[in-house]
Design a protein around this motif. Structure first.
Motif, PDB file in Angstrom:
ATOM      1  N   VAL A   7       0.827  -1.114  -0.054  1.00 17.84           N
ATOM      2  CA  VAL A   7       0.097  -0.035  -0.022  1.00 17.84           C
ATOM      3  C   VAL A   7       1.045   1.091  -0.040  1.00 17.84           C
ATOM      4  CG1 VAL A   7      -1.493   1.168   1.322  1.00 17.84           C
ATOM      5  CG2 VAL A   7      -1.862  -1.262   1.257  1.00 17.84           C
ATOM      6  N   SER A   8       0.620   2.111  -0.832  1.00 13.37           N
ATOM      7  CA  SER A   8       1.284   3.353  -1.068  1.00 13.37           C
ATOM      8  C   SER A   8       0.624   4.421  -0.340  1.00 13.37           C
ATOM      9  CB  SER A   8       1.931   3.611  -2.241  1.00 13.37           C
ATOM     10  OG  SER A   8       2.514   2.630  -2.927  1.00 13.37           O
ATOM     11  N   ARG A   9       1.293   5.512   0.416  1.00 16.40           N
ATOM     12  CA  ARG A   9       0.644   6.678   0.602  1.00 16.40           C
ATOM     13  C   ARG A   9       1.534   7.562   0.503  1.00 16.40           C
ATOM     14  NH1 ARG A   9      -1.115   6.335   6.570  1.00 16.40           N
ATOM     15  NH2 ARG A   9       0.964   6.280   7.294  1.00 16.40           N
ATOM     16  N   LEU A  10       0.649   8.912   0.135  1.00 16.62           N
ATOM     17  CA  LEU A  10       1.288  10.110  -0.039  1.00 16.62           C
ATOM     18  C   LEU A  10       1.452  10.734   1.177  1.00 16.62           C
ATOM     19  CD1 LEU A  10       2.522  11.908  -2.418  1.00 16.62           C
ATOM     20  CD2 LEU A  10       0.132  13.106  -2.519  1.00 16.62           C
ATOM     21  N   PHE A  11       2.600  11.126   1.421  1.00 11.91           N
ATOM     22  CA  PHE A  11       2.893  12.159   2.676  1.00 11.91           C
ATOM     23  C   PHE A  11       3.456  13.398   2.130  1.00 11.91           C
ATOM     24  CE2 PHE A  11       4.009   9.003   6.417  1.00 11.91           C
ATOM     25  CZ  PHE A  11       3.107   8.334   6.252  1.00 11.91           C
ATOM     26  N   THR A  12       2.670  14.400   2.777  1.00  9.74           N
ATOM     27  CA  THR A  12       3.021  15.983   2.467  1.00  9.74           C
ATOM     28  C   THR A  12       3.558  16.604   3.711  1.00  9.74           C
ATOM     29  OG1 THR A  12       1.420  15.866   0.971  1.00  9.74           O
ATOM     30  CG2 THR A  12       1.983  18.068   1.708  1.00  9.74           C
ATOM     31  N   ARG A  13       4.542  17.387   3.641  1.00 15.67           N
ATOM     32  CA  ARG A  13       5.309  18.234   4.630  1.00 15.67           C
ATOM     33  C   ARG A  13       4.007  19.198   4.882  1.00 15.67           C
ATOM     34  NH1 ARG A  13       9.194  17.899   7.865  1.00 15.67           N
ATOM     35  NH2 ARG A  13       8.811  20.098   8.178  1.00 15.67           N
ATOM     36  N   LYS A  14       3.626  19.332   6.209  1.00 18.00           N
ATOM     37  CA  LYS A  14       2.389  20.126   6.445  1.00 18.00           C
ATOM     38  C   LYS A  14       2.951  21.587   6.386  1.00 18.00           C
ATOM     39  CE  LYS A  14       0.753  17.107  10.114  1.00 18.00           C
ATOM     40  NZ  LYS A  14       0.102  17.027  11.548  1.00 18.00           N
ATOM     41  N   ASP A  15       4.015  22.230   6.655  1.00 22.49           N
ATOM     42  CA  ASP A  15       4.605  23.310   6.507  1.00 22.49           C
ATOM     43  C   ASP A  15       5.396  23.821   5.003  1.00 22.49           C
ATOM     44  OD1 ASP A  15       6.988  22.004   6.648  1.00 22.49           O
ATOM     45  OD2 ASP A  15       7.838  23.037   8.203  1.00 22.49           O
ATOM     46  N   ALA A  16       5.166  22.656   4.181  1.00 24.66           N
ATOM     47  CA  ALA A  16       5.581  22.796   2.711  1.00 24.66           C
ATOM     48  C   ALA A  16       4.978  22.013   1.881  1.00 24.66           C
ATOM     49  CB  ALA A  16       7.331  22.642   2.809  1.00 24.66           C
ATOM     50  N   GLY A  71       5.579  16.473  11.690  1.00 26.32           N
ATOM     51  CA  GLY A  71       5.546  17.432  10.579  1.00 26.32           C
ATOM     52  C   GLY A  71       4.980  16.873   9.221  1.00 26.32           C
ATOM     53  N   TRP A  72       4.489  15.539   9.173  1.00 24.48           N
ATOM     54  CA  TRP A  72       4.085  15.047   7.924  1.00 24.48           C
ATOM     55  C   TRP A  72       2.764  14.866   7.877  1.00 24.48           C
ATOM     56  CZ3 TRP A  72       6.833  14.732   3.435  1.00 24.48           C
ATOM     57  CH2 TRP A  72       8.416  14.859   3.535  1.00 24.48           C
ATOM     58  N   GLY A  73       1.935  14.948   6.972  1.00 29.45           N
ATOM     59  CA  GLY A  73       0.463  14.673   6.802  1.00 29.45           C
ATOM     60  C   GLY A  73       0.399  13.649   5.772  1.00 29.45           C
ATOM     61  N   HIS A  74      -0.627  12.873   5.808  1.00 25.28           N
ATOM     62  CA  HIS A  74      -1.172  11.687   4.883  1.00 25.28           C
ATOM     63  C   HIS A  74      -2.231  12.390   3.840  1.00 25.28           C
ATOM     64  CE1 HIS A  74      -3.325   7.768   3.735  1.00 25.28           C
ATOM     65  NE2 HIS A  74      -2.562   8.339   2.551  1.00 25.28           N
ATOM     66  N   MET A  75      -2.018  12.608   2.597  1.00 24.60           N
ATOM     67  CA  MET A  75      -2.977  13.273   1.671  1.00 24.60           C
ATOM     68  C   MET A  75      -3.539  12.135   1.312  1.00 24.60           C
ATOM     69  SD  MET A  75      -2.701  16.006  -1.094  1.00 24.60           S
ATOM     70  CE  MET A  75      -1.835  17.120  -0.199  1.00 24.60           C
ATOM     71  N   PRO A  76      -4.825  11.549   1.514  1.00 29.67           N
ATOM     72  CA  PRO A  76      -5.405  10.694   0.632  1.00 29.67           C
ATOM     73  C   PRO A  76      -6.205  10.972  -0.626  1.00 29.67           C
ATOM     74  CG  PRO A  76      -6.844  11.262   2.371  1.00 29.67           C
ATOM     75  CD  PRO A  76      -5.549  12.099   2.567  1.00 29.67           C
ATOM     76  N   VAL A  77      -6.287  10.321  -1.572  1.00 30.01           N
ATOM     77  CA  VAL A  77      -6.995  10.582  -2.806  1.00 30.01           C
ATOM     78  C   VAL A  77      -8.331  10.864  -2.691  1.00 30.01           C
ATOM     79  CG1 VAL A  77      -5.221   9.291  -4.259  1.00 30.01           C
ATOM     80  CG2 VAL A  77      -7.319   8.086  -3.365  1.00 30.01           C
ATOM     81  N   LYS A  78      -9.083  11.698  -3.433  1.00 29.40           N
ATOM     82  CA  LYS A  78     -10.342  11.920  -3.145  1.00 29.40           C
ATOM     83  C   LYS A  78     -11.330  11.097  -4.284  1.00 29.40           C
ATOM     84  CE  LYS A  78     -12.199  14.976  -1.160  1.00 29.40           C
ATOM     85  NZ  LYS A  78     -12.938  14.674  -0.338  1.00 29.40           N
TER      86      LYS A  78
END
Length: 106
Positions: A7-16, A71-78
């Motif tokens: 399973v792949s998850r897209l992690f995004t820096r919350k401040d960038a 500092g990292w968030g998971h951005m799930p697909v919509k």
């Protein structure tokens, strides 16, 4: 049905928000009683994803999908198209208008 998959998850820096990375992990595909396992075929990210990320802390959006990494968030697909990879649920349908990992009784 295979018992395990990556399973792949897209992690995004919350401040960038322009800094992202894919985090892959192996997971079980075995459905528990009353569950359905969906295999994602296609997906898209939309401006809604960016809006939720931009307001992630104030809307408490990041709390829905914790990463366990500071500092990292998971951005799930919509939006996506999926197919059933197995189920132990009876007489159910799933909604394509929202993300769900549990079936909705029909």
């Amino acid at each position: 049905m295979p018992n395990r998959s990556t399973v792949s998850r897209l992690f995004t820096r919350k401040d960038a928000l322009d800094q992202t990375r894919l985090v892959c992990q192996e997971t079980s595909l075995e459905a528990a009683e009353g569950e359905i396992v969906l295999r994602l075929d296609l997906f898209s990210l939309t401006t809604n994803n960016i809006t939720y990320a931009a307001f992630g802390d104030s809307m408490q959006y990041w709390q829905f999908f914790p990463t366990g990494e500071e500092g990292w968030g998971h951005m799930p697909v919509k939006w996506g198209r999926n197919r059933s990879a197995g189920t132990l649920a009876k007489d159910c349908w799933t909604s394509t208008s929202r993300s769900a990992d549990r079936p909705v009784p029909g």
